[in-house]
Design a protein around this motif. Structure first.
Motif, PDB file in Angstrom:
ATOM      1  N   VAL A  84      -6.778   2.212  -1.556  1.00 44.76           N
ATOM      2  CA  VAL A  84      -5.720   2.007  -0.565  1.00 44.76           C
ATOM      3  C   VAL A  84      -6.205   2.399   0.831  1.00 44.76           C
ATOM      4  O   VAL A  84      -5.949   1.689   1.816  1.00 44.76           O
ATOM      5  CB  VAL A  84      -4.459   2.802  -0.950  1.00 44.76           C
ATOM      6  N   LYS A  85      -6.919   3.503   0.934  1.00 36.86           N
ATOM      7  CA  LYS A  85      -7.424   3.934   2.238  1.00 36.86           C
ATOM      8  C   LYS A  85      -8.418   2.927   2.808  1.00 36.86           C
ATOM      9  O   LYS A  85      -8.429   2.665   4.023  1.00 36.86           O
ATOM     10  CB  LYS A  85      -8.061   5.319   2.115  1.00 36.86           C
ATOM     11  N   VAL A 141      -6.222   5.894  -4.611  1.00 35.45           N
ATOM     12  CA  VAL A 141      -6.054   6.352  -3.229  1.00 35.45           C
ATOM     13  C   VAL A 141      -7.235   5.886  -2.380  1.00 35.45           C
ATOM     14  O   VAL A 141      -7.060   5.439  -1.231  1.00 35.45           O
ATOM     15  CB  VAL A 141      -5.914   7.882  -3.181  1.00 35.45           C
ATOM     16  N   LEU A 178       0.461   5.810   6.980  1.00 40.34           N
ATOM     17  CA  LEU A 178      -0.009   5.719   5.603  1.00 40.34           C
ATOM     18  C   LEU A 178      -1.394   6.338   5.442  1.00 40.34           C
ATOM     19  O   LEU A 178      -1.710   6.893   4.383  1.00 40.34           O
ATOM     20  CB  LEU A 178      -0.032   4.253   5.160  1.00 40.34           C
ATOM     21  N   HIS A 232      -0.798   9.919   5.044  1.00 42.35           N
ATOM     22  CA  HIS A 232      -0.277  10.135   3.685  1.00 42.35           C
ATOM     23  C   HIS A 232      -1.402  10.048   2.655  1.00 42.35           C
ATOM     24  O   HIS A 232      -1.449  10.833   1.696  1.00 42.35           O
ATOM     25  CB  HIS A 232       0.809   9.102   3.387  1.00 42.35           C
ATOM     26  N   GLY A 233      -2.303   9.097   2.842  1.00 42.02           N
ATOM     27  CA  GLY A 233      -3.430   8.969   1.923  1.00 42.02           C
ATOM     28  C   GLY A 233      -4.339  10.187   1.950  1.00 42.02           C
ATOM     29  O   GLY A 233      -4.823  10.640   0.906  1.00 42.02           O
ATOM     30  N   GLN A 262       0.838  -1.209   0.000  1.00 42.63           N
ATOM     31  CA  GLN A 262       0.000   0.000   0.000  1.00 42.63           C
ATOM     32  C   GLN A 262       0.872   1.258   0.000  1.00 42.63           C
ATOM     33  O   GLN A 262       0.533   2.256  -0.644  1.00 42.63           O
ATOM     34  CB  GLN A 262      -0.937   0.003   1.217  1.00 42.63           C
ATOM     35  N   LEU A 267      -2.613  12.864  -0.032  1.00 43.67           N
ATOM     36  CA  LEU A 267      -2.728  12.639  -1.471  1.00 43.67           C
ATOM     37  C   LEU A 267      -4.154  12.912  -1.964  1.00 43.67           C
ATOM     38  O   LEU A 267      -4.338  13.367  -3.092  1.00 43.67           O
ATOM     39  CB  LEU A 267      -2.319  11.203  -1.802  1.00 43.67           C
ATOM     40  N   SER A 268      -5.137  12.645  -1.128  1.00 40.06           N
ATOM     41  CA  SER A 268      -6.521  12.955  -1.522  1.00 40.06           C
ATOM     42  C   SER A 268      -6.695  14.454  -1.738  1.00 40.06           C
ATOM     43  O   SER A 268      -7.367  14.881  -2.694  1.00 40.06           O
ATOM     44  CB  SER A 268      -7.494  12.463  -0.451  1.00 40.06           C
ATOM     45  N   LEU A 270       0.836   4.266  -2.809  1.00 42.12           N
ATOM     46  CA  LEU A 270       0.708   5.689  -2.500  1.00 42.12           C
ATOM     47  C   LEU A 270       1.877   6.492  -3.053  1.00 42.12           C
ATOM     48  O   LEU A 270       1.700   7.613  -3.549  1.00 42.12           O
ATOM     49  CB  LEU A 270       0.600   5.889  -0.985  1.00 42.12           C
TER      50      LEU A 270
END
Length: 324
Positions: A193-194, A190, A234, A237-238, A147, A241-242, A151
């Motif tokens: 992954v979340k 994303v 993470l 981080h997600g 994951q 990125l969103s 990302l």
């Protein structure tokens, strides 16, 4: 397909290397049994070991009570992971981990990348691969690392798209459309992954509660806490990125609107340039009886001159106003 693994000299060694395990193969000595789109006969072979294999419908239940439960000395944990379908499409699908004292059984109907890379690197995980619990934690560690890779890939793609869109260079509408589609795909990734991180966190929390009577519970619990911290990092981080995906979408749509505004402005200016000549031509196209210019020899060139002059004057005015 049915794959069975046991610890080897390096990582996990698959039993029956020549072909996928058949239902009649010896599974008793396997520490990890991986069922990928299992046939009924393969599910029955695992059931003969005292482990009930959930169906895809059972795995897709969204209630926590159906995804995390204990049944007949087996802990069943279902998470949702991104992966590939047999035809290569990207999806998020359920994966069930059935953990007993003697072995780990995983059931999946799509192909997360981690299940392909983990066997060769199982001995290098923090937990090792000496028991079913350690294989479970090692596989979870591999999934978390995957994951993180996804990302990072999203971040690199957004960097590239943002550099292209915000470069200040002229970009064609088709390129902007492709950029918007790419950003949309990364946003979907994303989100997948979340969702995976959320379900992994729930599964690890459930597993941590089962370690109270485990002789190695203290050591395994420290590994679980480390993985929970990784998941938390993470997740942050997600979220970052969103927000970057939203910014990239807004920037791309803004560039598309600017390009459309330029086109509309050009069309409006061209229409405005022809308005005065059209008005003059309309006046002299009227069929009134008394129009003195029609009888004069200079009437036609005068009308042409007026139309040309009005168009040039309009163009000069727009240029002076910096509208062109």
């Amino acid at each position: 397909m049915l794959y069975a693994f046991q610890p080897g000299t390096r990582g996990l060694q698959r039993l029956g290397q020549e072909s996928p395990m058949s239902p009649g193969s010896e599974l008793e000595r396997a520490l990890w049994i991986d069922l990928y789109r299992p046939l009924d006969s393969q599910a029955a072979a695992v059931a003969a070991l005292g482990i009930e294999v959930p169906t895809l419908a059972d795995m897709e239940e969204i209630e926590i009570s159906n995804r995390l439960y204990r049944e007949e000395n087996a802990d069943v944990m279902t998470v949702v992971l991104p992966g590939l379908t047999p035809d290569g499409a990207q999806i998020s699908g359920p994966v069930s981990f059935i953990l007993t004292e003697r072995r780990l059984v995983t059931v999946r109907h799509h192909a997360p990348r981690s299940f392909e890379t983990f066997p060769d690197r199982a001995d290098r995980s923090a937990a090792g691969c000496a028991s079913a619990e350690r294989i479970f934690l090692g596989l979870i560690e591999e999934i978390i690392a995957r994951q993180a890779d996804l990302l990072e890939g999203v971040g690199r793609t957004l960097d590239r798209v943002s550099a292209q869109v915000l470069s200040g260079k002229k970009i064609s509408p088709s390129e902007l459309q492709l950029a918007l589609e790419e950003v949309g795909r990364q946003g979907e990734l994303v989100g997948r992954v979340k969702l995976a991180l959320l379900t992994l966190e729930r599964a690890l929390s459930f597993f941590d509660q089962t370690l109270g009577t485990n002789p190695q519970g203290k050591e395994l619990r420290s590994i679980v806490k480390s993985q929970m911290r990784d998941i938390g990092s993470l997740t942050v981080h997600g979220d970052f990125l969103s927000s970057r995906v939203s910014l990239s979408v807004d920037a791309t749509l803004g560039m598309i609107n600017l390009a459309q505004n330029v086109t509309v402005r050009i069309v409006s200016v061209v229409a405005a340039l022809f308005m005065p000549p059209t008005m003059i031509a309309s006046i002299y196209g009227m069929n009134f009886h008394h129009m003195p210019e029609l009888d004069n020899p200079w009437g036609y060139p005068l009308a042409l001159g007026l139309m040309a002059a009005s168009a040039v004057g309009t163009w000069a005015f727009f240029k002076w106003k910096d509208w062109l």
